[in-house]
Scaffold this active site. Structure first.
Site, PDB file in Angstrom:
ATOM      1  CG  HIS A   1      -9.479   0.672  -0.947  1.00  0.00           C
ATOM      2  ND1 HIS A   1      -9.019   0.446   0.337  1.00  0.00           N
ATOM      3  CD2 HIS A   1     -10.838   0.704  -0.844  1.00  0.00           C
ATOM      4  CE1 HIS A   1     -10.041   0.345   1.165  1.00  0.00           C
ATOM      5  NE2 HIS A   1     -11.158   0.507   0.475  1.00  0.00           N
TER       6      HIS A   1
ATOM      7  CG  MET B   1      -8.349   7.500   1.963  1.00  0.00           C
ATOM      8  SD  MET B   1      -7.573   7.455   3.605  1.00  0.00           S
ATOM      9  CE  MET B   1      -6.645   5.931   3.489  1.00  0.00           C
TER      10      MET B   1
ATOM     11  CG  ASP C   1      -5.447   2.721   0.554  1.00  0.00           C
ATOM     12  OD1 ASP C   1      -6.398   1.945   0.333  1.00  0.00           O
ATOM     13  OD2 ASP C   1      -4.389   2.356   1.109  1.00  0.00           O
TER      14      ASP C   1
ATOM     15  CG  MET D   1     -11.398   3.906   1.493  1.00  0.00           C
ATOM     16  SD  MET D   1     -10.152   3.785   2.781  1.00  0.00           S
ATOM     17  CE  MET D   1      -8.706   3.479   1.775  1.00  0.00           C
TER      18      MET D   1
ATOM     19  CB  SER E   1      -0.903   0.012   1.231  1.00  0.00           C
ATOM     20  OG  SER E   1      -1.569   1.255   1.333  1.00  0.00           O
TER      21      SER E   1
ATOM     22  CG  PHE F   1      -6.269   7.195   9.919  1.00  0.00           C
ATOM     23  CD1 PHE F   1      -5.529   8.358   9.746  1.00  0.00           C
ATOM     24  CD2 PHE F   1      -7.622   7.306  10.195  1.00  0.00           C
ATOM     25  CE1 PHE F   1      -6.127   9.601   9.850  1.00  0.00           C
ATOM     26  CE2 PHE F   1      -8.231   8.549  10.307  1.00  0.00           C
ATOM     27  CZ  PHE F   1      -7.477   9.700  10.134  1.00  0.00           C
TER      28      PHE F   1
ATOM     29  CG  MET G   1     -12.048  -2.391   4.556  1.00  0.00           C
ATOM     30  SD  MET G   1     -10.433  -2.001   3.812  1.00  0.00           S
ATOM     31  CE  MET G   1      -9.621  -1.107   5.160  1.00  0.00           C
TER      32      MET G   1
ATOM     33  CG  HIS H   1      -3.898  -1.365  -1.947  1.00  0.00           C
ATOM     34  ND1 HIS H   1      -4.984  -2.109  -2.387  1.00  0.00           N
ATOM     35  CD2 HIS H   1      -4.373  -0.546  -0.974  1.00  0.00           C
ATOM     36  CE1 HIS H   1      -6.058  -1.762  -1.689  1.00  0.00           C
ATOM     37  NE2 HIS H   1      -5.716  -0.817  -0.834  1.00  0.00           N
TER      38      HIS H   1
ATOM     39  CG  ASP I   1      -6.188  -2.417   3.148  1.00  0.00           C
ATOM     40  OD1 ASP I   1      -5.224  -2.272   3.922  1.00  0.00           O
ATOM     41  OD2 ASP I   1      -6.578  -1.530   2.368  1.00  0.00           O
TER      42      ASP I   1
END
Length: 214
Positions: free
Chosen positions: A64, A35, A33, A66, A6, A141, A135, A31, A169
């Site tokens: 991913h 957000m 993320d 979010m 990640s 975080f 998850m 990966h 994850d």
């Protein structure tokens, strides 16, 4: 076992070097993320930053999302280089439409569920998904403690559809990776256990071998 380090745990001031480092170290996927500060209480990066990272590796980008109402952003993330797009079931008012948008854009569709979301919520979509992300921490975080009770969801998903990939994850290290492997997990997202390791290649290799003793 597929290992997807990640980038959330990487040094953001040297993203290109960090991607090359994990690529050389043997990462299978990258990966990413994304957000929005609404769905989760944190902000990271969006399509422009992902696009800037894309030239530095040929490995699949496992993105991913979010973010609230992800459907409006699917084309941008796909254009930025996302190969697999995961959205949160809790963030979409029409999950079927989001899955269709991802597929229509040429990416592989995946759904994520938070720890508080029952596994039954994702089962109606399994036949249209490439992957399910379970998850094992609360999203938002890095560096949180692994929730082992989430692995029961993995077992249910694999029982219902053995061929769908299941990714976990949160809190993944050498110990929790073996627990995940025993539950049937196919993909490990690892942040600090890879980027914080003295030897990233050894850390990735150890995670890849987590299912060898089953």
């Amino acid at each position: 076992m597929i290992v997807a380090p990640s980038m959330l745990a990487s040094d953001f001031s040297h993203l290109s070097d960090e991607i090359r480092r994990i690529d050389i170290a043997g990462a299978d996927w990258v990966h990413l993320d994304a957000m929005d500060g609404h769905f989760v209480p944190n902000l990271t990066f969006g399509p422009p930053v992902i696009s800037s990272m894309r030239p530095y590796t040929d490995k699949p980008f496992d993105v991913h999302l979010m973010i609230d109402e992800p459907i409006q952003y699917i084309p941008q993330f796909r254009k930025a280089g996302a190969d697999i797009i995961t959205f949160h079931l809790e963030a979409a008012s029409d999950p079927d439409a989001v899955i269709q948008a991802i597929s229509d854009g040429g990416a592989k569709p995946s759904v994520a569920i938070k720890p508080g979301t029952p596994v039954d919520a994702v089962l109606p979509y399994l036949d249209r998904l490439y992957m399910v992300l379970v998850m094992t921490v609360e999203p938002g975080f890095g560096g949180q403690k692994f929730m082992p009770n989430m692995l029961s969801k993995v077992r249910v998903i694999k029982q219902k559809r053995p061929d769908v990939l299941v990714e976990v994850d949160g809190g993944i290290n050498d110990v929790t990776a073996k627990e995940a492997a025993r539950a049937g997990v196919n993909v490990l997202v690892a942040g600090t256990s890879v980027f914080g390791a003295k030897d990233a290649a050894a850390a990735i290799s150890s995670l890849k071998n987590s299912d060898r003793t089953l």
